[in-house]
Scaffold this active site. Structure first.
Site, PDB file in Angstrom:
ATOM      1  N   HIS A 172       0.844  -1.192   0.000  1.00  0.00           N
ATOM      2  CA  HIS A 172       0.000   0.000   0.000  1.00  0.00           C
ATOM      3  C   HIS A 172       0.880   1.243   0.000  1.00  0.00           C
ATOM      4  O   HIS A 172       2.046   1.213   0.408  1.00  0.00           O
ATOM      5  CB  HIS A 172      -0.949   0.007   1.209  1.00  0.00           C
ATOM      6  CG  HIS A 172      -0.264   0.271   2.524  1.00  0.00           C
ATOM      7  ND1 HIS A 172      -0.099   1.532   3.045  1.00  0.00           N
ATOM      8  CD2 HIS A 172       0.303  -0.569   3.424  1.00  0.00           C
ATOM      9  CE1 HIS A 172       0.521   1.461   4.202  1.00  0.00           C
ATOM     10  NE2 HIS A 172       0.794   0.202   4.468  1.00  0.00           N
ATOM     11  N   CYS A 173       0.289   2.345  -0.491  1.00  0.00           N
ATOM     12  CA  CYS A 173       0.959   3.643  -0.429  1.00  0.00           C
ATOM     13  C   CYS A 173       0.181   4.514   0.545  1.00  0.00           C
ATOM     14  O   CYS A 173      -0.479   3.994   1.447  1.00  0.00           O
ATOM     15  CB  CYS A 173       1.064   4.270  -1.820  1.00  0.00           C
ATOM     16  SG  CYS A 173      -0.521   4.482  -2.646  1.00  0.00           S
ATOM     17  N   VAL A 174       0.208   5.804   0.379  1.00  0.00           N
ATOM     18  CA  VAL A 174      -0.430   6.693   1.346  1.00  0.00           C
ATOM     19  C   VAL A 174      -1.949   6.560   1.333  1.00  0.00           C
ATOM     20  O   VAL A 174      -2.601   6.649   2.376  1.00  0.00           O
ATOM     21  CB  VAL A 174      -0.036   8.159   1.061  1.00  0.00           C
ATOM     22  CG1 VAL A 174      -0.751   9.116   2.012  1.00  0.00           C
ATOM     23  CG2 VAL A 174       1.471   8.322   1.190  1.00  0.00           C
ATOM     24  N   THR A 175      -2.525   6.294   0.164  1.00  0.00           N
ATOM     25  CA  THR A 175      -3.992   6.284   0.050  1.00  0.00           C
ATOM     26  C   THR A 175      -4.561   5.007  -0.552  1.00  0.00           C
ATOM     27  O   THR A 175      -5.766   4.807  -0.506  1.00  0.00           O
ATOM     28  CB  THR A 175      -4.472   7.459  -0.825  1.00  0.00           C
ATOM     29  OG1 THR A 175      -3.882   7.348  -2.130  1.00  0.00           O
ATOM     30  CG2 THR A 175      -4.077   8.789  -0.209  1.00  0.00           C
ATOM     31  N   ARG A 176      -3.719   4.122  -1.132  1.00  0.00           N
ATOM     32  CA  ARG A 176      -4.255   3.020  -1.934  1.00  0.00           C
ATOM     33  C   ARG A 176      -3.640   1.672  -1.585  1.00  0.00           C
ATOM     34  O   ARG A 176      -2.463   1.588  -1.249  1.00  0.00           O
ATOM     35  CB  ARG A 176      -3.988   3.284  -3.422  1.00  0.00           C
ATOM     36  CG  ARG A 176      -4.775   4.413  -4.013  1.00  0.00           C
ATOM     37  CD  ARG A 176      -4.129   4.906  -5.296  1.00  0.00           C
ATOM     38  NE  ARG A 176      -2.980   5.778  -5.027  1.00  0.00           N
ATOM     39  CZ  ARG A 176      -2.011   6.019  -5.894  1.00  0.00           C
ATOM     40  NH1 ARG A 176      -2.021   5.450  -7.075  1.00  0.00           N
ATOM     41  NH2 ARG A 176      -1.021   6.820  -5.582  1.00  0.00           N
TER      42      ARG A 176
END
Length: 472
Positions: free
Chosen positions: A28-32
């Site tokens: 995952h990244c910051v939002t997804r």
């Protein structure tokens, strides 16, 4: 949100994605959530979008990405990997899982994107700071015939300091590319950085100065066994260091397999760097420098002869390039144009395209009565206007299609206008509303006209069509 709710959402997401057997890896990244799936055709998008915690989804670079939101995504991810019965993966591991997918051209373009994405923050930050320097240093912006630092000399020191800090990323661009490229190709990133620095060593004349020296008949050369090699640097160039980095990584990998562990420190790095350096100055540099000039000269010729048409086409196509992931390849071209001519006429169109997609999303936000879609549209609109369009494009605009195409039409019109007026950027900055700071000051007026087009036209047309269709 309780742990029970998080687990339920994770289970619903997994079911919509096709179950455990369809998920190869997840990060995952910051939002997804960023997922490597066996078959994306098994994804039930309708069911996925009806999950409360999901704000949208899209596929890019052979990764399926589920938009959840900052702060929540890491909690959902922890539950997801448990219900999916998979271990935590890094972004690099997920990329490696999907790296073999796609045709050779797609894989090559993905590789180029993977090289430039890690250094993009440095380049964008440098572009924004150079924009601030331009505001302080250029005449006629706030005062007739004078710059801010001429009127207020006490600002001269800070302006010069900003320039030194900002210009570093561009002055040592081959080092940044060398580091990222060799890392991508499987070699030692530090050697890639050294290789990039070698190609811009202070003892080497830059291409412009070398050309002047050649005309005067005193261009410096190396004599290698009777063969004269130009002692020229490749400051600001992209292609020479890219190909040299690939050669360096291949030589290093080969030597690691052949040289005993006890001798690797003494043999692998020195031999790989020396051989690559010689090949770079003798073969790779001259050839790739010529290729880069041919490519940039071709684009310059098009925009010199039929600038409105070039701006129209690039404005119409850039949003579509984002969908395919090909847009990262044009960063290399922007940097090459800046190195060769001092400015780029492509990047301003990119900035307007991003604003246009955000404006279309704003139209959806004001037209819809769906609270979930309104919240997603709000965050996506702000993100696009700040230069990140993927949430707007994949989460909102492509979902209804017409906002995406209306935004393309508006960016095509704006691209035609600013190309006709010869708008250029001195650097690559933030590709949204703040992008005006990277535009050469004498083009601010024309660029502002383009901004009005991409703010007003997509917003109004999307809003009116959405109200007429009543489908949002």
């Amino acid at each position: 949100m309780s742990e029970v709710d998080l687990k339920q959402h994770a289970e619903e997401i997994l079911a919509a994605l096709g179950g455990k057997e369809n998920v190869q890896a997840a990060t995952h990244c910051v939002t997804r959530l960023r997922l490597a799936l066996v078959d994306e055709r098994k994804v039930d998008k309708e069911a996925l979008h009806h999950i409360d915690v999901v704000k949208g989804s899209f596929s890019a670079n052979n990764q399926y990405q589920v938009v959840i939101g900052q702060g929540t995504v890491d909690k959902v991810y922890k539950e997801f990997i448990q219900v999916a019965d998979i271990g935590e993966s890094s972004k690099e591991e997920v990329k490696e899982t999907v790296s073999g997918k796609g045709n050779p051209l797609q894989r090559a373009l993905k590789t180029l994107g993977d090289i430039f994405i890690p250094i993009l923050p440095a380049i964008v930050t440098a572009g924004l700071l150079l924009g601030i320097h331009n505001i302080l240093n250029n005449e006629g912006i706030f005062f007739d015939g004078a710059s801010i630092i001429q009127v207020y000399p006490q600002w001269a020191g800070i302006a010069d300091m900003i320039y030194v800090i900002a210009n570093t990323a561009f002055a040592f661009l081959p080092a940044l590319i060398g580091w990222s490229a060799v890392k991508k190709f499987g070699g030692s990133p530090l050697l890639g950085m050294v290789l990039g620095l070698a190609l811009i060593h202070p003892s080497l004349l830059n291409p412009t100065d070398y050309a002047s020296a050649a005309l005067e008949g005193n261009a410096p050369v190396w004599n290698l066994f009777g063969m004269e090699i130009q002692r020229v640097g490749y400051q600001g160039q992209v292609l020479p260091v890219l190909f040299a980095a690939w050669v360096l990584a291949k030589i290093e990998i080969f030597l690691r397999r052949k040289v005993a562990d006890s001798f690797q420190l003494l043999v692998v790095a020195p031999v790989a760097l020396l051989l690559t350096g010689i090949v770079s100055f003798v073969v790779i540099g001259p050839i790739m420098f010529t290729v880069g000039n041919v490519i940039t000269d071709g684009f310059v010729a098009v925009f010199d002869t039929v600038a409105p048409l070039g701006g129209l086409l690039y404005g119409a196509l850039y949003g579509a390039l984002v969908v395919t992931g090909l847009h990262h390849t044009f960063l290399a071209l922007d940097l090459q144009l800046i190195a060769n001519t001092g400015a780029t006429f492509l990047w301003p169109i990119l900035a307007l395209s991003n604003i246009s997609q955000g404006s279309a999303t704003l139209g959806v936000m004001l037209a819809t009565k769906d609270e979930k879609l309104r919240g997603l549209s709000l965050t996506s609109w702000i993100s696009a206007w700040l230069g990140v369009t993927e949430p707007a494009v994949f989460g909102v605009n492509l979902r209804f299609r017409y906002p995406f195409f209306l935004a393309l039409g508006a960016s095509a019109i704006a691209g035609m206008v600013i190309a006709w007026r010869g708008v250029e950027a001195s650097s690559v900055g933030i590709g949204g509303v703040p992008g005006i700071f990277s535009i050469l000051p004498d083009s601010w007026g024309a660029f502002a006209i383009g901004m009005v087009v991409v703010i007003v036209v997509p917003f109004i047309t999307t809003y009116l069509v959405a109200k007429k269709k009543r489908n949002v």
